[in-house]
Scaffold this motif. Structure first.
Motif, PDB file in Angstrom:
ATOM      1  N   ASP A 218       0.957  -0.814   0.194  1.00  0.00           N
ATOM      2  CA  ASP A 218      -0.090   0.395   0.112  1.00  0.00           C
ATOM      3  C   ASP A 218       0.821   1.146  -0.069  1.00  0.00           C
TER       4      ASP A 218
ATOM      5  N   GLU B  15      19.986  -3.187  16.371  1.00  0.00           N
ATOM      6  CA  GLU B  15      19.543  -3.674  14.487  1.00  0.00           C
ATOM      7  C   GLU B  15      20.625  -3.991  13.986  1.00  0.00           C
TER       8      GLU B  15
ATOM      9  N   THR C 141       0.301  -0.334  10.667  1.00  0.00           N
ATOM     10  CA  THR C 141       1.383   0.473  11.613  1.00  0.00           C
ATOM     11  C   THR C 141       0.983   0.668  12.518  1.00  0.00           C
TER      12      THR C 141
ATOM     13  N   ARG D 122      10.697  -0.744   8.000  1.00  0.00           N
ATOM     14  CA  ARG D 122      10.139  -0.431   6.404  1.00  0.00           C
ATOM     15  C   ARG D 122       9.655   1.102   7.153  1.00  0.00           C
TER      16      ARG D 122
HETATM   17  C1  LIG Z   1       6.507  -0.147   0.619  1.00  0.00           C
HETATM   18  C2  LIG Z   1       6.018  -0.433   1.781  1.00  0.00           C
HETATM   19  C3  LIG Z   1       4.440   0.639   1.784  1.00  0.00           C
HETATM   20  C4  LIG Z   1       3.725   0.027   3.231  1.00  0.00           C
HETATM   21  N1  LIG Z   1       2.727   0.733   2.603  1.00  0.00           N
HETATM   22  C5  LIG Z   1       1.902   0.803   4.221  1.00  0.00           C
HETATM   23  C6  LIG Z   1       0.932   1.548   5.195  1.00  0.00           C
HETATM   24  O1  LIG Z   1       1.031   2.871   4.265  1.00  0.00           O
HETATM   25  N2  LIG Z   1       0.488   1.593   5.698  1.00  0.00           N
HETATM   26  C7  LIG Z   1       0.927   0.677   6.802  1.00  0.00           C
HETATM   27  O2  LIG Z   1       0.188   0.285   8.472  1.00  0.00           O
HETATM   28  N3  LIG Z   1       1.522  -0.434   6.939  1.00  0.00           N
HETATM   29  C8  LIG Z   1       2.478  -0.091   6.066  1.00  0.00           C
HETATM   30  N4  LIG Z   1       3.484  -0.442   5.208  1.00  0.00           N
HETATM   31  C9  LIG Z   1       3.697  -2.049   6.037  1.00  0.00           C
HETATM   32  C10 LIG Z   1       4.540  -0.983   7.669  1.00  0.00           C
HETATM   33  O3  LIG Z   1       6.448  -0.551   6.855  1.00  0.00           O
HETATM   34  C11 LIG Z   1       5.430  -2.085   8.324  1.00  0.00           C
HETATM   35  O4  LIG Z   1       4.071  -2.627   9.046  1.00  0.00           O
HETATM   36  C12 LIG Z   1       6.304  -1.976  10.211  1.00  0.00           C
HETATM   37  O5  LIG Z   1       6.778  -0.906   9.393  1.00  0.00           O
HETATM   38  C13 LIG Z   1       6.084  -3.205  10.446  1.00  0.00           C
HETATM   39  O6  LIG Z   1       6.915  -2.144  12.096  1.00  0.00           O
HETATM   40  P1  LIG Z   1       7.410  -3.040  12.679  1.00  0.00           P
HETATM   41  O7  LIG Z   1       8.353  -2.711  13.716  1.00  0.00           O
HETATM   42  O8  LIG Z   1       6.807  -4.493  12.656  1.00  0.00           O
HETATM   43  O9  LIG Z   1       8.724  -3.838  11.575  1.00  0.00           O
HETATM   44  P2  LIG Z   1      10.047  -3.148  10.444  1.00  0.00           P
HETATM   45  O10 LIG Z   1       9.439  -1.438  10.529  1.00  0.00           O
HETATM   46  O11 LIG Z   1      10.344  -3.699   9.391  1.00  0.00           O
HETATM   47  O12 LIG Z   1      11.222  -3.129  11.604  1.00  0.00           O
HETATM   48  C14 LIG Z   1      11.752  -4.341  11.538  1.00  0.00           C
HETATM   49  C15 LIG Z   1      13.416  -3.977  11.969  1.00  0.00           C
HETATM   50  O13 LIG Z   1      14.322  -4.937  12.398  1.00  0.00           O
HETATM   51  C16 LIG Z   1      15.424  -5.761  12.518  1.00  0.00           C
HETATM   52  N5  LIG Z   1      15.981  -6.341  12.668  1.00  0.00           N
HETATM   53  C17 LIG Z   1      15.351  -7.524  11.833  1.00  0.00           C
HETATM   54  N6  LIG Z   1      15.386  -8.822  12.014  1.00  0.00           N
HETATM   55  C18 LIG Z   1      16.734  -8.613  13.268  1.00  0.00           C
HETATM   56  C19 LIG Z   1      17.623  -9.110  14.021  1.00  0.00           C
HETATM   57  N7  LIG Z   1      17.300 -10.564  13.887  1.00  0.00           N
HETATM   58  N8  LIG Z   1      17.764  -8.473  15.555  1.00  0.00           N
HETATM   59  C20 LIG Z   1      17.620  -7.428  14.831  1.00  0.00           C
HETATM   60  N9  LIG Z   1      17.114  -6.303  14.126  1.00  0.00           N
HETATM   61  C21 LIG Z   1      16.492  -7.434  13.389  1.00  0.00           C
HETATM   62  C22 LIG Z   1      14.823  -4.762  11.127  1.00  0.00           C
HETATM   63  O14 LIG Z   1      16.853  -4.674   9.674  1.00  0.00           O
HETATM   64  C23 LIG Z   1      13.713  -3.404  10.741  1.00  0.00           C
HETATM   65  O15 LIG Z   1      14.489  -2.571  10.943  1.00  0.00           O
HETATM   66  C24 LIG Z   1       4.655  -1.009   3.834  1.00  0.00           C
HETATM   67  C25 LIG Z   1       5.731  -1.611   3.636  1.00  0.00           C
HETATM   68  C26 LIG Z   1       6.544  -1.203   2.521  1.00  0.00           C
HETATM   69  C27 LIG Z   1       7.744  -1.712   3.040  1.00  0.00           C
END
Ligand SMILES: Cc1cc2nc3c(=O)[nH]c(=O)nc-3n(C[C@H](O)[C@H](O)[C@H](O)COP(=O)(O)OP(=O)(O)OC[C@H]3O[C@@H](n4cnc5c(N)ncnc54)[C@H](O)[C@@H]3O)c2cc1C
Ligand code: SF4
Length: 638
Positions: free
Chosen positions: A11, A82, A614, A151
């Motif tokens: 999205d 990270e 998110t 992300r």
């Molecule tokens: C192009 C795109 C568009 C999107 N658009 C939307 C939107 O419009 N609205 C929405 O709600 N969501 C959207 N999303 C989804 C959204 O980005 C994710 O839901 C959100 O970022 C998830 O957050 P998180 O903290 O779970 O993971 P992330 O933001 O991915 O963060 C996880 C972090 O953990 C780190 N990590 C992973 N494994 C390890 C490890 N073993 N050791 C240490 N660090 C680690 C990663 O490097 C990363 O930095 C989109 C995603 C993308 C890619």
């Protein structure tokens, strides 16, 4: 862009578009001053870290960034680990570049799937040296951004609240499972999160589409011409079109008032937050958010959460630190985590009173499943056997069309926030309850069109329309047809099922020697039928506008639907619940088995409503940190 959109991109971003994100219109004429910003002072993992912390957080994206900020302003000593490299959008974003300045005119490639300038500096559908596998017969795509902020650096910023129904889906239709909390429990955190990160939107209050409290949202931008046209025709079909909610600031934050409102009794929080808010500018409506925002007008963990977290003096960040497992002591409590220093390839261990996993839903499951010992032969926090289970993504399907009414429009300003100004929330609750629809749960519609910055391939469609014009005729055709395409993407709810999960692949390790994930995936009939309904609806809207769909709407669900994982909303894998036998975490995202272990990414999700996840990840993470602080205060943990 100007041709039909294959279904199923993430999205807010068009993976198939040469420009990356839909309304990415970099402008050379704008020379906004980057806000003074220190970025994040990150310790290299090669540097010797302190041995012990109050809290270790794994991952610095949405869930990790929020936890780091909240725990840091509360005075705890926090270490963020990270896996990706350091990244500072205030210095690194190419937001003022033009597609034509990039190799391949900015077109996507294997290394840069969303285009050359996409903010993902490391990662994508493939991470070199870090594979994953899929079980025979399964198809699943996994997007990872290995970089500080994860992300959040290039997400679409669509920030919708889950509604009352979304927390109790099983109660409504008997499918899936209910959350152990209700909308009312999370509503105050939605309000606070929206104020903290800056979200624009309207205050419509439709069924299961909650409004924010007064004064929380920023004003929504005026709809674009094409959005007004869609609004007019969709309304005729009984489909509501209302202001979208995006984590983009249409005005400066009130740095004098908001920090005091959000943290009434916390001078440290007020100070760092006010400083951070003053360093953020309002959006100037002309550059693609997916490339990163150096003026901090949109929400990224790297500009909004991590800098003020580090400014507290309580939060350290180590990048290039690949966490392998959670360590557990003889008393069953988490003692810390082991990670690989990617620069030296050495194993390190850091200790803490509390461990928070926020590595993204699937990666969190991987860490837990890899944390095996004689005490925990199936991994940590897995007494229920449910870690990795009930993996979900969003249902995606898309269709575009050409609208002759938009031909030959006089030049007009099509700029705006990078993304939608309007969207369509699900409107079919009543039809569904009365049995008129053949699938459960709903979808919302994201849409756009108009005169975005042209990129690679933007005018290819003219060949079909003009049977191959060139020279002056080609230019005339381009002027006439430019901006006549609209696209619609459905984003729908997937019901968790037993056949969609991830587990450790017994035969494959990554370059760090860590066993990788193997994905199993299956859509149910509900999702397949929903995707067909999406296609039919989009064709109806396009035809009602006097247009022609770029292709016939799909009637085969398997062809209509995007692949599992393709919408990049993977959640589940460590679901919360009220019974330790049927869930991994309690309603505060606390492990039932290991009391000082918490999860603040999308893993705790019980269902995956059509609302992009998110904002809910952020709000839940804040709620969880409040609980951690309370548990530490009362010495229940730590
Ligand atoms: C192009 C795109 C568009 C999107 N658009 C939307 C939107 O419009 N609205 C929405 O709600 N969501 C959207 N999303 C989804 C959204 O980005 C994710 O839901 C959100 O970022 C998830 O957050 P998180 O903290 O779970 O993971 P992330 O933001 O991915 O963060 C996880 C972090 O953990 C780190 N990590 C992973 N494994 C390890 C490890 N073993 N050791 C240490 N660090 C680690 C990663 O490097 C990363 O930095 C989109 C995603 C993308 C890619
Ligand atoms: S928030 Fe506004 S200024 Fe920043 S990248 Fe997005 S559209 Fe451009």
């Amino acid at each position: 862009m100007l041709r039909s959109r294959p279904s199923g991109g993430p999205d807010g971003c068009r993976s198939w578009s040469p420009n990356g994100c839909p309304s990415g219109r970099p402008s050379r004429s704008l020379t906004a001053e980057p806000a003074p910003a220190p970025g994040v002072d990150v310790t290299s993992s090669a540097a010797k870290s302190q041995d012990s912390y109050d809290v270790i957080i794994v991952g610095s994206g949405a869930g990790g960034g929020m936890a780091a900020f909240q725990l840091g302003v509360a005075g705890l000593k926090v270490l963020v680990l990270e896996a990706g490299r350091n990244y500072d959008p205030t210095r690194e974003t190419p937001m003022f570049k033009l597609p034509r300045e990039a190799p391949l005119r900015g077109a996507g490639s294997r290394e840069k799937p969303f285009g050359f300038y996409d903010a993902t500096v490391d990662g994508g559908w493939e991470v070199p040296g870090e594979p994953y596998t899929t079980a025979p017969g399964s198809s699943f795509l996994w997007w990872r951004s290995r970089m500080l902020g994860g992300r959040t650096n290039h997400w679409g910023r669509i920030s919708l609240r889950m509604g009352e129904y979304d927390f109790k889906p099983k109660t409504r239709d008997g499918l899936g499972a209910d959350w152990p909390l209700s909308y009312e429990d999370l509503a105050p955190y939605y309000d606070k999160t929206e104020m903290l990160i800056g979200v624009y939107g309207g205050d419509d209050d439709l069924e299961n589409t909650p409004r924010s409290s007064p004064g929380v949202l920023m004003p929504a931008p005026e709809p674009r011409a094409v959005e007004r046209l869609v609004h007019k025709h969709a309304t005729g079909l009984g489909i509501p079109t209302i202001p979208a909610h995006l984590a983009i600031m249409t005005q400066r934050q009130d740095a004098d008032r908001l920090p005091r409102r959000l943290f009434p009794n916390n001078p440290l929080a007020q100070r760092v937050l006010a400083e951070s808010m003053r360093s953020r500018q309002a959006c100037f409506y002309a550059t693609p958010c997916g490339w990163g925002c150096s003026i901090k007008a949109n929400f990224q963990s790297t500009t909004v959460l991590l800098p003020p977290a580090v400014a507290t003096g309580n939060v350290s960040v180590i990048t290039d630190a690949m966490v392998r497992e959670v360590s557990v002591g003889p008393d069953g409590k988490a003692t810390g985590v082991s990670y690989i220093d990617k620069r030296t390839r050495q194993d390190r261990h850091v200790s803490a009173r509390v461990v928070v996993l926020a590595a993204s839903a699937a990666e969190t499951a991987r860490i837990l499943l890899n944390s095996k010992s004689s005490r925990n032969p199936n991994g940590v926090s897995n007494s229920s056997g449910l870690v990795g289970k009930y993996l979900m993504d969003t249902v995606g399907a898309g269709l575009g069309g050409r609208i002759p009414a938009l031909e030959g429009l006089p030049p007009h300003n099509n700029d705006g926030a990078s993304g939608m100004h309007l969207y369509m929330p699900w409107w079919g609750y009543k039809d569904q309850m009365s049995g008129k629809l053949d699938f459960a749960r709903g979808y919302h519609i994201e849409f756009g069109g108009g005169r975005g910055m042209p990129g690679n391939g933007s005018f290819n469609f003219l060949e079909n329309l003009t049977e191959g014009s060139y020279g002056t005729k080609f230019k005339e055709a381009a002027r006439r047809h430019y901006g006549t395409y609209v696209w619609f993407d459905g984003r729908g709810e997937m019901i968790p099922n037993e056949d969609s999960f991830c587990e450790i692949d017994p035969d494959t390790v990554d370059q760090w020697g860590i066993p990788v994930l193997r994905f199993h995936w299956k859509w149910s009939d509900h999702e397949l039928k929903q995707a067909v309904h999406m296609q039919k609806t989009f064709a109806e809207i396009i035809r009602s506008m006097g247009g022609t769909p770029s292709s016939e709407p799909q009637t085969d669900g398997n062809r209509a639907i995007a692949r599992g994982g393709q919408i990049i909303h993977e959640v589940g894998t460590c679901r919360m619940g009220s019974d330790p036998r049927t869930s991994v975490l309690n309603e505060y995202c606390q492990s039932w088995d290991v009391k000082n272990l918490f999860v603040t990414d999308g893993a705790p999700f019980v269902s995956n409503a059509d609302k992009n996840p998110t904002l809910s990840i952020l709000a839940l993470a804040w709620r969880t940190t409040d609980y951690i602080l309370e548990q530490l205060r009362t010495r229940e943990i730590g």
